[in-house]
Design a protein around this motif. Structure first.
Motif, mmCIF file in Angstrom:
data_model
loop_
_atom_site.group_PDB
_atom_site.id
_atom_site.type_symbol
_atom_site.label_atom_id
_atom_site.label_comp_id
_atom_site.label_asym_id
_atom_site.label_seq_id
_atom_site.Cartn_x
_atom_site.Cartn_y
_atom_site.Cartn_z
ATOM 1 N N LEU A 1 0.823 -1.205 0.000
ATOM 2 C CA LEU A 1 0.000 0.000 0.000
ATOM 3 C C LEU A 1 0.858 1.256 0.000
ATOM 4 N N PHE A 2 1.942 1.212 0.758
ATOM 5 C CA PHE A 2 2.822 2.373 0.790
ATOM 6 C C PHE A 2 3.472 2.600 -0.566
ATOM 7 N N ARG A 3 3.825 1.516 -1.262
ATOM 8 C CA ARG A 3 4.408 1.665 -2.602
ATOM 9 C C ARG A 3 3.404 2.336 -3.547
ATOM 10 N N LEU A 4 2.125 1.964 -3.449
ATOM 11 C CA LEU A 4 1.110 2.621 -4.263
ATOM 12 C C LEU A 4 1.012 4.100 -3.906
ATOM 13 N N GLN A 5 1.055 4.405 -2.615
ATOM 14 C CA GLN A 5 0.996 5.797 -2.183
ATOM 15 C C GLN A 5 2.230 6.559 -2.636
ATOM 16 N N GLN A 6 3.395 5.904 -2.558
ATOM 17 C CA GLN A 6 4.641 6.525 -2.993
ATOM 18 C C GLN A 6 4.584 6.874 -4.476
ATOM 19 N N ASP A 7 4.073 5.946 -5.274
ATOM 20 C CA ASP A 7 3.959 6.192 -6.711
ATOM 21 C C ASP A 7 3.028 7.370 -6.980
ATOM 22 N N GLU A 8 1.949 7.470 -6.189
ATOM 23 C CA GLU A 8 1.013 8.581 -6.358
ATOM 24 C C GLU A 8 1.673 9.902 -5.968
ATOM 25 N N TRP A 9 2.410 9.894 -4.860
ATOM 26 C CA TRP A 9 3.127 11.099 -4.443
ATOM 27 C C TRP A 9 4.136 11.531 -5.500
ATOM 28 N N GLN A 10 4.853 10.558 -6.051
ATOM 29 C CA GLN A 10 5.874 10.872 -7.052
ATOM 30 C C GLN A 10 5.243 11.477 -8.300
ATOM 31 N N ALA A 11 4.129 10.903 -8.746
ATOM 32 C CA ALA A 11 3.448 11.436 -9.923
ATOM 33 C C ALA A 11 2.953 12.861 -9.666
ATOM 34 N N THR A 12 2.383 13.083 -8.474
ATOM 35 C CA THR A 12 1.894 14.418 -8.127
ATOM 36 C C THR A 12 3.036 15.418 -8.045
ATOM 37 N N GLY B 1 8.533 10.501 1.797
ATOM 38 C CA GLY B 1 7.867 10.476 0.507
ATOM 39 C C GLY B 1 6.973 11.674 0.290
ATOM 40 N N LYS B 2 6.239 12.055 1.312
ATOM 41 C CA LYS B 2 5.306 13.188 1.194
ATOM 42 C C LYS B 2 6.038 14.520 1.112
ATOM 43 N N ALA B 3 7.257 14.576 1.667
ATOM 44 C CA ALA B 3 7.981 15.839 1.751
ATOM 45 C C ALA B 3 8.424 16.365 0.397
ATOM 46 N N ALA B 4 8.601 15.481 -0.602
ATOM 47 C CA ALA B 4 9.122 15.914 -1.899
ATOM 48 C C ALA B 4 8.214 16.961 -2.540
ATOM 49 N N GLY B 5 6.922 16.684 -2.616
ATOM 50 C CA GLY B 5 5.992 17.643 -3.199
ATOM 51 C C GLY B 5 5.901 18.919 -2.390
ATOM 52 N N GLU B 6 5.963 18.795 -1.080
ATOM 53 C CA GLU B 6 5.883 19.974 -0.221
ATOM 54 C C GLU B 6 7.072 20.908 -0.464
ATOM 55 N N ARG B 7 8.251 20.345 -0.682
ATOM 56 C CA ARG B 7 9.437 21.175 -0.937
ATOM 57 C C ARG B 7 9.261 21.994 -2.217
ATOM 58 N N GLU B 8 8.716 21.367 -3.266
ATOM 59 C CA GLU B 8 8.495 22.073 -4.520
ATOM 60 C C GLU B 8 7.555 23.264 -4.304
ATOM 61 N N PHE B 9 6.494 23.042 -3.570
ATOM 62 C CA PHE B 9 5.499 24.083 -3.359
ATOM 63 C C PHE B 9 6.066 25.209 -2.501
ATOM 64 N N LYS B 10 6.795 24.859 -1.460
ATOM 65 C CA LYS B 10 7.374 25.883 -0.589
ATOM 66 C C LYS B 10 8.386 26.740 -1.341
ATOM 67 N N ALA B 11 9.169 26.115 -2.221
ATOM 68 C CA ALA B 11 10.152 26.866 -3.003
ATOM 69 C C ALA B 11 9.452 27.859 -3.933
ATOM 70 N N PHE B 12 8.337 27.441 -4.511
ATOM 71 C CA PHE B 12 7.571 28.328 -5.387
ATOM 72 C C PHE B 12 7.035 29.525 -4.611
ATOM 73 N N VAL B 13 6.501 29.288 -3.423
ATOM 74 C CA VAL B 13 5.950 30.380 -2.614
ATOM 75 C C VAL B 13 7.060 31.341 -2.187
ATOM 76 N N ARG B 14 8.236 30.814 -1.870
ATOM 77 C CA ARG B 14 9.358 31.690 -1.498
ATOM 78 C C ARG B 14 9.721 32.616 -2.652
#
Length: 213
Positions: free
Chosen positions: A70-81, A137-150
């Motif tokens: 299940l985590f692998r499925l979630q990881q793949d979803e996070w990566q795609a997002t 795994g969840k932190a990757a997308g958050e970093r992208e968004f935070k960098a954009f806001v900065r």
């Protein structure tokens, strides 16, 4: 009282040959089908094995337990997002708020199109959410968004930027989950995404953004 142990989410081994990669792909495809059909509560390794046409032992070669699948499925979803988010937000041909509007439209549309799978993964989250791999795994997308806001709000304080990024991510997640809880038409999706984008634009301008839309 003893603390609850955290299940291992790491794959037991990585596929080294094409045949092994095909087996893992078949297992994950079967897992998606079982999760969509049975839901998180009835998701089992045995059902995945039956759907994939392999033995339970074959699955255990690569995944130690159902939480790891299940985590692998979630990881793949996070990566795609995360990949989609990065491509949209890094598109320098569009003004920042236009990129953000495009992102909101893409996110809401994706939430609605994949609502059943997202809901099932959300229900399965208690199985793996406390593991360190989940936070990473969840932190990757958050970093992208935070960098954009900065970059979007250079004149705002660090606290304001952190709060803005957290608020926008929370809003996307909450509205996406609630809005996608029932079937939506393309027109409804566009209307909701435009309304959200208008609100976000007004909020960012209140924090000092003065660039083009």
């Amino acid at each position: 009282m003893a603390s609850r142990s955290t299940p291992s989410l790491s794959s037991r081994k990585l596929p080294q040959q094409a045949r092994s990669s095909q087996l893992v792909a078949a297992i994950l495809q079967a897992a998606v089908q079982v999760l969509a059909r049975e839901g998180a509560q009835r998701f089992t390794t045995a059902r995945v094995a039956e759907r994939a046409g392999v033995s339970v032992g074959s699955i255990y070669q690569y995944f130690p337990n159902k939480a790891a699948i299940l985590f692998r499925l979630q990881q793949d979803e996070w990566q795609a997002t995360s990949t989609q988010l990065r491509l949209i937000l890094s598109d320098g041909s569009q003004p920042p708020l236009r990129r953000l509007r495009t992102l909101i439209h893409a996110f809401i549309r994706s939430e609605c199109e994949e609502a059943a799978m997202r809901t099932a993964l959300h229900d399965a989250a208690p199985l793996y959410r406390d593991a360190p791999e989940a936070a990473a795994g969840k932190a990757a997308g958050e970093r992208e968004f935070k960098a954009f806001v900065r970059a979007l709000l250079p004149q705002a304080s660090a606290t304001q930027r952190r709060e803005a990024a957290a608020l926008l991510m929370d809003m996307l997640g909450a509205v996406g989950q609630q809005f996608s809880a029932q079937p939506r038409s393309a027109a409804q999706i566009r209307a909701r995404a435009d309304a959200m984008a208008d609100m976000v634009s007004a909020y960012l301008r209140s924090l000092g953004y003065a660039g083009p839309d």
